[in-house]
Design a protein around this motif. Structure first.
Motif, PDB file in Angstrom:
ATOM      1  N   GLU A  31       2.828 -47.175 -12.299  1.00 45.87           N
ATOM      2  CA  GLU A  31       3.567 -48.353 -12.756  1.00 45.87           C
ATOM      3  C   GLU A  31       4.024 -48.155 -14.198  1.00 45.87           C
ATOM      4  O   GLU A  31       3.209 -48.075 -15.109  1.00 45.87           O
ATOM      5  N   GLU A  32       5.304 -48.047 -14.352  1.00 40.78           N
ATOM      6  CA  GLU A  32       5.886 -47.815 -15.667  1.00 40.78           C
ATOM      7  C   GLU A  32       7.249 -48.478 -15.708  1.00 40.78           C
ATOM      8  O   GLU A  32       7.846 -48.809 -14.675  1.00 40.78           O
ATOM      9  N   SER A  33       7.760 -48.724 -16.895  1.00 40.97           N
ATOM     10  CA  SER A  33       9.043 -49.397 -17.057  1.00 40.97           C
ATOM     11  C   SER A  33      10.174 -48.537 -16.541  1.00 40.97           C
ATOM     12  O   SER A  33      10.057 -47.309 -16.416  1.00 40.97           O
ATOM     13  N   ALA A  34      11.278 -49.194 -16.241  1.00 43.35           N
ATOM     14  CA  ALA A  34      12.455 -48.461 -15.785  1.00 43.35           C
ATOM     15  C   ALA A  34      12.957 -47.501 -16.863  1.00 43.35           C
ATOM     16  O   ALA A  34      13.436 -46.406 -16.559  1.00 43.35           O
ATOM     17  N   GLN A  35      12.822 -47.903 -18.116  1.00 46.92           N
ATOM     18  CA  GLN A  35      13.269 -47.038 -19.206  1.00 46.92           C
ATOM     19  C   GLN A  35      12.436 -45.767 -19.252  1.00 46.92           C
ATOM     20  O   GLN A  35      12.949 -44.674 -19.492  1.00 46.92           O
ATOM     21  N   GLY A  36      11.114 -45.891 -19.013  1.00 49.36           N
ATOM     22  CA  GLY A  36      10.259 -44.712 -19.009  1.00 49.36           C
ATOM     23  C   GLY A  36      10.633 -43.737 -17.915  1.00 49.36           C
ATOM     24  O   GLY A  36      10.729 -42.523 -18.134  1.00 49.36           O
ATOM     25  N   TYR A  37      10.868 -44.251 -16.706  1.00 45.05           N
ATOM     26  CA  TYR A  37      11.279 -43.382 -15.610  1.00 45.05           C
ATOM     27  C   TYR A  37      12.644 -42.743 -15.887  1.00 45.05           C
ATOM     28  O   TYR A  37      12.898 -41.589 -15.539  1.00 45.05           O
ATOM     29  N   LYS A  38      13.508 -43.520 -16.476  1.00 47.58           N
ATOM     30  CA  LYS A  38      14.829 -42.971 -16.787  1.00 47.58           C
ATOM     31  C   LYS A  38      14.716 -41.792 -17.759  1.00 47.58           C
ATOM     32  O   LYS A  38      15.357 -40.749 -17.567  1.00 47.58           O
ATOM     33  N   GLU A  39      13.884 -41.945 -18.788  1.00 48.96           N
ATOM     34  CA  GLU A  39      13.732 -40.877 -19.768  1.00 48.96           C
ATOM     35  C   GLU A  39      13.163 -39.621 -19.128  1.00 48.96           C
ATOM     36  O   GLU A  39      13.600 -38.504 -19.418  1.00 48.96           O
ATOM     37  N   VAL A  40      12.178 -39.804 -18.235  1.00 46.47           N
ATOM     38  CA  VAL A  40      11.558 -38.637 -17.611  1.00 46.47           C
ATOM     39  C   VAL A  40      12.529 -37.944 -16.668  1.00 46.47           C
ATOM     40  O   VAL A  40      12.730 -36.728 -16.712  1.00 46.47           O
ATOM     41  N   LEU A  41      13.156 -38.718 -15.776  1.00 46.44           N
ATOM     42  CA  LEU A  41      14.049 -38.122 -14.784  1.00 46.44           C
ATOM     43  C   LEU A  41      15.254 -37.440 -15.425  1.00 46.44           C
ATOM     44  O   LEU A  41      15.744 -36.425 -14.928  1.00 46.44           O
ATOM     45  N   SER A  42      15.751 -38.016 -16.501  1.00 45.46           N
ATOM     46  CA  SER A  42      16.929 -37.414 -17.143  1.00 45.46           C
ATOM     47  C   SER A  42      16.595 -36.079 -17.816  1.00 45.46           C
ATOM     48  O   SER A  42      17.504 -35.316 -18.156  1.00 45.46           O
ATOM     49  N   LYS A  43      15.272 -35.788 -18.003  1.00 45.36           N
ATOM     50  CA  LYS A  43      14.860 -34.545 -18.655  1.00 45.36           C
ATOM     51  C   LYS A  43      14.263 -33.541 -17.672  1.00 45.36           C
ATOM     52  O   LYS A  43      13.738 -32.514 -18.090  1.00 45.36           O
ATOM     53  N   VAL A  44      14.327 -33.852 -16.389  1.00 43.92           N
ATOM     54  CA  VAL A  44      13.879 -32.890 -15.381  1.00 43.92           C
ATOM     55  C   VAL A  44      14.981 -31.851 -15.188  1.00 43.92           C
ATOM     56  O   VAL A  44      16.149 -32.194 -14.977  1.00 43.92           O
ATOM     57  N   HIS A  45      14.603 -30.555 -15.250  1.00 44.03           N
ATOM     58  CA  HIS A  45      15.559 -29.458 -15.138  1.00 44.03           C
ATOM     59  C   HIS A  45      15.333 -28.689 -13.850  1.00 44.03           C
ATOM     60  O   HIS A  45      14.209 -28.573 -13.350  1.00 44.03           O
ATOM     61  N   TYR A  46      16.396 -28.150 -13.326  1.00 42.33           N
ATOM     62  CA  TYR A  46      16.378 -27.335 -12.102  1.00 42.33           C
ATOM     63  C   TYR A  46      16.610 -25.874 -12.489  1.00 42.33           C
ATOM     64  O   TYR A  46      17.506 -25.567 -13.284  1.00 42.33           O
ATOM     65  N   PHE A  47      15.775 -24.964 -11.918  1.00 42.45           N
ATOM     66  CA  PHE A  47      15.878 -23.537 -12.179  1.00 42.45           C
ATOM     67  C   PHE A  47      16.078 -22.801 -10.871  1.00 42.45           C
ATOM     68  O   PHE A  47      15.506 -23.191  -9.837  1.00 42.45           O
ATOM     69  N   ASN A  48      16.828 -21.736 -10.931  1.00 40.73           N
ATOM     70  CA  ASN A  48      17.017 -20.873  -9.779  1.00 40.73           C
ATOM     71  C   ASN A  48      17.120 -19.446 -10.287  1.00 40.73           C
ATOM     72  O   ASN A  48      18.032 -19.109 -11.067  1.00 40.73           O
ATOM     73  N   THR A  49      16.147 -18.611  -9.877  1.00 45.57           N
ATOM     74  CA  THR A  49      16.148 -17.227 -10.353  1.00 45.57           C
ATOM     75  C   THR A  49      17.234 -16.399  -9.688  1.00 45.57           C
ATOM     76  O   THR A  49      17.534 -15.293 -10.142  1.00 45.57           O
TER      77      THR A  49
END
Length: 984
Positions: free
Chosen positions: A714-732
């Motif tokens: 349980e966390e604020s929408a702003q907290g989830y937004k900050e985390v999700l916007s900083k998730v990166h995708y990698f492909n070797t």
């Protein structure tokens, strides 16, 4: 002779006298046979014609003047000018200084002609009548330039007022007023005026719509000449209507909005003149009523979880009548309003899991009932509310609660084995609530057969000698059959194997506490309404004013000295409902007012008023997420880390009490968000990174598997937004995918509310160059992806790519999963997240394979050196740095039984991107050619303090966070050396 002489003398004398008389003759006015001269003149004329014209006998002239005289010696506004003195012709004129007026309609004058040579010689007077003819030379005049009238609202008034006008002209048509006109009548004003100047209303006036009107009125004479405008102001007097005015009949209420005023604009009017009463005191009673609830309290709130906790009710209480289980979802709303209808032909057996065994003589039974009197035949029959009887072969009633003759009756038989004495077994309460066809709640408190109480609507029934009636009986006899059946709405007769003595009415919320008795205080507390009245003006009360509530807070009594004071107090009455999900619908409230007069304490009741509170259906909030659905990237960005939803927005909206959509994002928490690749990811080449430091600061846990990522907590929408916007995708191997599709979805309110599913398509475009030189590599920004350099050569990264393309990692190469640990997150996860073994195997394979290739090359290189130059290698000492690293590597031991995150082994990767020019020249000289190809470099000796503070996409660890002798995490060491950790 003498006689003749005398005659001759006389004749001569006569001739002489005749000549003398002719010489002095007076003029004679020639009337030509008329009796008088007549003339008509207009008010605006100067020349007057007479009939007949002025003339004299010719032989009596000449005349040089005419004299006009009046009979009453009044001034004569005329004069006569002689035109011909011999004929006496003359012109009658109006004097220059005179003004004719029709108010003097006629002049009676005398005319005399005067001899020219002798003013004393005048003709006889001739009558001259001059009639003045009116001309419309005056406009009408209204008496007053401004009129003011008062009209009471609500009725048609035939005479608001009278306007009076006059005209200085004379007679018809110039001097008469023929019409009045409202000149601003084009505005459709509700007024009219007749020819007599009487103003009236054409429709009832309304004080609320307009408090006054201004009219412009003109008068018109019969010759159609208009007067100047006169202003008329009509004031609308508010009619004295006793009682409450300006009351809102409907008040909308939404759950969770707190208290809401019921009568914010109300006023109370009392007509003292009409009632002939001087108020001594005024009292208003506001009562909250509801047809689908019990005395303002919802039936299902007496034993809800909130009430049980707040009032201290026993948690052992069971529900015997489960309305929800008996109806479909479409009928649940009807049940909330009506309960279960028993038509005298149905009964519901209580399930064994709700109650088993006989009801003891210590219990509490609560239920809500709506029952009408019915016919006399129906009253004489038992109507069982709850009955426990033998299941087979007998019809004994061990326990029953029923209605008969509009009395609430209870039978509780002592069972076999009890003391064989004649004791109380039946109780009969006579109370009006039983048959008034209204909802009431009943609580039966049995603390033994000698201590029985009834609470009706939260109020204890006051018993006396005759009420209740108590009947005694012996205990039941002993039988072999002991099984009983408990039925709601009827009684089971085991001998006939059928139901009988059916209940007619409605039942709801039947609860039983077996073996113990609730306290009266707890029952009364449970009946305290979650929806109630409030008075918000306690701090504003004056001397002589009071506000008193009923025990259930559904009735409020206000007292004051004047009606005006009561009106102000009514504005502070509010409604509140503390339920999270109140039953929707109408709650009626009534307001009754009574005035006590000073004369003999006479009571005057004012008209009652009523309104209703409309409790709206609780609407779930709407959770929505949005971001760009198309994301362009390059193979280089995918390899070093591409943000997946950099522009993500999370919004929560909900309809308010007025039906308007408003943003409530700040007042809600998100439960979880998931980001899944479609199709599932290739765990050998595709990875994610997360902002671990940010996650550690929030109440969020990070998990991922082959489908993607799961963030929960349980966390604020702003907290989830900050985390999700900083998730990166990698492909070797970014060249293997031209597009990558993934979805994002979040949930809130324990997962009940799901957001829309956001689809994002990442288009991966190729790059023209993949090499990096030391002179062109910039210092990476905090958010820039990290570039990996495994040696100091310019083609080091290219060599690694080439090796990865020709070698696939083996399953057992978990000990070499260094690259994977870097790509997953920048901090180790706690034990709660280390149990995903499936992820460990898949993730370790690819990273271990990459390192295994390097290890194989190094081992082969070492074997060649051993065969060719054993002696040389013995004579040559190993550099200090290499010995240390080999000692560390020799102690590496993998144990992946309970973990999937290990310490970051790539200590030689720079936090800002790992460009090759950051390695010192001295270290390059110390390393041999063999070492440059098969060993990692120690990062902690090369990184400056400034570089260590920079934020990175791909996480790193400090040297003091290592575990000497192995890479398995020790929780205590991790906690002591790392302040940032995941929440479990």
């Amino acid at each position: 002779m003498r006689t003749v002489y005398l005659l001759l003398i006389g004749a001569l004398l006569g001739v002489s006298n005749a000549k003398h008389h002719h010489a002095a003759r007076a003029p004679i006015i020639n009337l030509q046979g008329a009796e008088e001269l007549v003339a008509v003149v207009r008010e605006d004329e100067n020349i007057i014609s007479t009939v007949p014209d002025f003339a004299i006998l010719s032989e009596t002239g000449p005349v040089c003047n005419y004299i006009l005289t009046s009979q009453n010696n009044e001034p004569v506004p005329f004069d006569i000018q002689v035109v011909d003195k011999f004929t006496g012709a003359a012109v009658l004129r109006v004097k220059d200084s005179a003004i004719l007026d029709c108010k003097k309609p006629e002049y009676n004058l005398q005319v005399q002609a005067v001899k020219c040579d002798n003013d004393k010689v005048k003709s006889e007077g001739v009558s001259l009548k001059i009639r003045v003819k009116d001309t419309n030379n005056h406009a009408p005049e209204i008496e007053n330039p401004w009129y003011t009238f008062h009209v009471e609202e609500g009725q048609i008034v035939e005479e608001v007022g009278v306007l009076k006008a006059s005209d200085k002209d004379c007679g018809h048509p110039n001097g008469e007023i023929c019409e009045y006109e409202i000149t601003n009548g084009l505005k459709e004003l509700p007024f009219a005026i007749n020819n007599q100047g009487v103003l009236r209303t054409t429709q009832p006036l309304n004080f609320t719509q307009s408090k006054s009107y201004i009219l412009t009125v003109v008068a018109i004479d019969c010759a159609m000449r208009k007067s100047k405008s006169s202003l008329v102001t009509v004031h609308v007097d508010e009619k004295c209507v006793q009682g409450i005015t300006a009351m809102n009949e409907r008040v909308n209420y939404a759950a969770g909005t707190g208290s809401k005023l019921l009568l914010p604009d109300v006023s109370l009017e009392f007509c003292e003149k009409e009632t002939v009463c001087e108020p001594k005191s005024v009292q208003s009673i506001i009562e909250l009523r509801a047809g689908h609830v019990t005395q303002g309290c919802a039936r299902d709130t007496v034993y809800d979880n909130q009430t049980i906790q707040s009032c201290g009710l026993s948690t052992a209480t069971v529900k015997l009548l489960n309305e929800e289980a008996l109806t479909s979802s479409a009928e649940n709303q009807i049940l909330a309003d009506q309960g279960i209808e028993f038509d005298g032909a149905r009964g519901l057996t209580v399930a064994d899991d709700a109650h088993q065994g006989l009801i003891p003589d210590h219990f509490t039974l609560s239920f809500s009932m709506k029952h009408a009197a019915g016919t006399k035949d129906e009253q004489s029959n038992k109507q069982n509310i709850l009955c426990e009887s033998d299941d087979y072969n007998m019809n004994r009633h061990h326990f029953s609660v029923y209605i008969r003759h509009c009395k609430l009756e209870i039978v509780l038989r002592r069972e076999a084995g009890a003391t064989a004495d004649f004791r109380a077994a039946e109780w009969r309460w006579s109370m009006p609530e039983v048959c008034d066809n209204e909802w009431h709640s009943y609580s039966l408190l049995f603390n033994g057969i000698d201590d029985v109480n009834v609470i009706v609507d939260g109020k204890t029934f006051k018993a006396d000698e005759r009420n209740p009636e108590i009947l005694d009986d012996w205990p039941l006899h002993k039988t072999k059959a002991t099984k009983t059946k408990l039925v709601v709405g009827a009684c089971w007769h085991g001998r006939q194997q059928k139901l009988a003595q059916f209940f007619r009415g409605q039942l709801s919320a039947i609860y039983l506490l077996s073996g113990s008795v609730e306290s009266e205080k707890a029952i009364k507390c449970a009946h305290t309404c979650p929806e109630q009245l409030q008075f918000t003006g306690v701090d504003e009360l004056l001397d002589g004013q009071s506000a008193t509530f009923s025990p259930d807070l559904t009735t409020l009594t206000l007292k004051a000295e004047t009606s005006k004071q009561i009106g102000q107090m009514l504005k502070r009455v509010a409604y509140v409902n503390t339920q999270e999900k109140p039953a929707p619908g109408h709650r009626v409230f009534h307001v009754e007012t009574e005035v006590t007069c000073k004369q003999d304490d006479k009571k005057v009741k004012l008209p009652a008023s009523k309104g209703y509170v409309f409790v709206q259906q609780v609407t779930e909030p709407t959770l929505s997420i949005s971001a760009a659905s198309q994301l362009k990237s390059t193979q280089h960005m995918v390899k070093v880390g591409q943000p997946m939803v950099p522009d993500l927005t999370i919004t929560v909206s909900q309809n308010n009490a007025d039906g308007e959509l408003e943003d409530v994002t700040q007042s809600h928490k998100i439960d979880y968000c998931k980001m899944h690749l479609q199709p599932a990811r290739d765990m050998d080449v595709e990875y994610f990174s997360s902002p671990a430091s940010l996650i550690a600061a929030l109440n969020i846990e990070f998990e991922h598997d082959k489908d993607g990522i799961l963030l929960r907590g349980e966390e604020s929408a702003q907290g989830y937004k900050e985390v999700l916007s900083k998730v990166h995708y990698f492909n070797t191997r970014p060249e293997s995918y031209a597009k990558r599709t993934y979805t994002v979805q979040c949930a809130m309110l324990k997962g009940r509310v799901l957001s829309n599913q956001l689809f994002v398509t990442m288009t991966i475009e190729g790059v023209t160059t993949t090499t990096t030189t030391t002179t062109e590599a910039p210092i990476a920004a905090p958010q820039d992806p990290i570039q990996f350099n495994f040696n100091s050569g310019e083609t080091a990264l290219d060599s690694l790519e080439l090796i990865e393309r020709h070698f696939e990692p083996a399953f057992d190469q978990l000990g070499s999963s260094r690259l994977q640990n870097i790509l997953e997150m920048d901090l180790p996860r706690p034990k709660a997240l280390l149990s995903h073994h499936g992820y460990d195997v898949g993730q370790g394979a690819i990273a271990g394979g990459a390192v295994a290739v390097v290890v194989v090359v190094c081992v082969g290189f070492l074997l060649v050196l051993l065969v060719i130059g054993v002696l040389k290698m013995r004579d040559t000492p190993m550099p200090r740095r290499r010995r240390q690293k080999r000692q560390s590597d020799g102690g590496m031991h993998w144990d992946d039984s309970g973990m999937n995150i290990t310490v970051n082994p790539l200590d030689d990767v720079e936090k800002n991107g790992g460009v090759i020019d950051e390695f010192s020249d001295e270290e390059e000289e110390e390393e041999t050619d063999g070492e440059s190809e098969c060993s990692y470099r120690d990062e902690e000796e090369d990184v400056s303090e400034d570089e260590e503070d920079q934020t990175e996409v791909l996480p790193h660890m400090d040297a003091n966070q290592r575990v000497v002798g192995g890479l398995e995490w020790d929780d205590e060491d991790a906690i002591s050396t790392n302040a940032r950790s995941y929440r479990v």
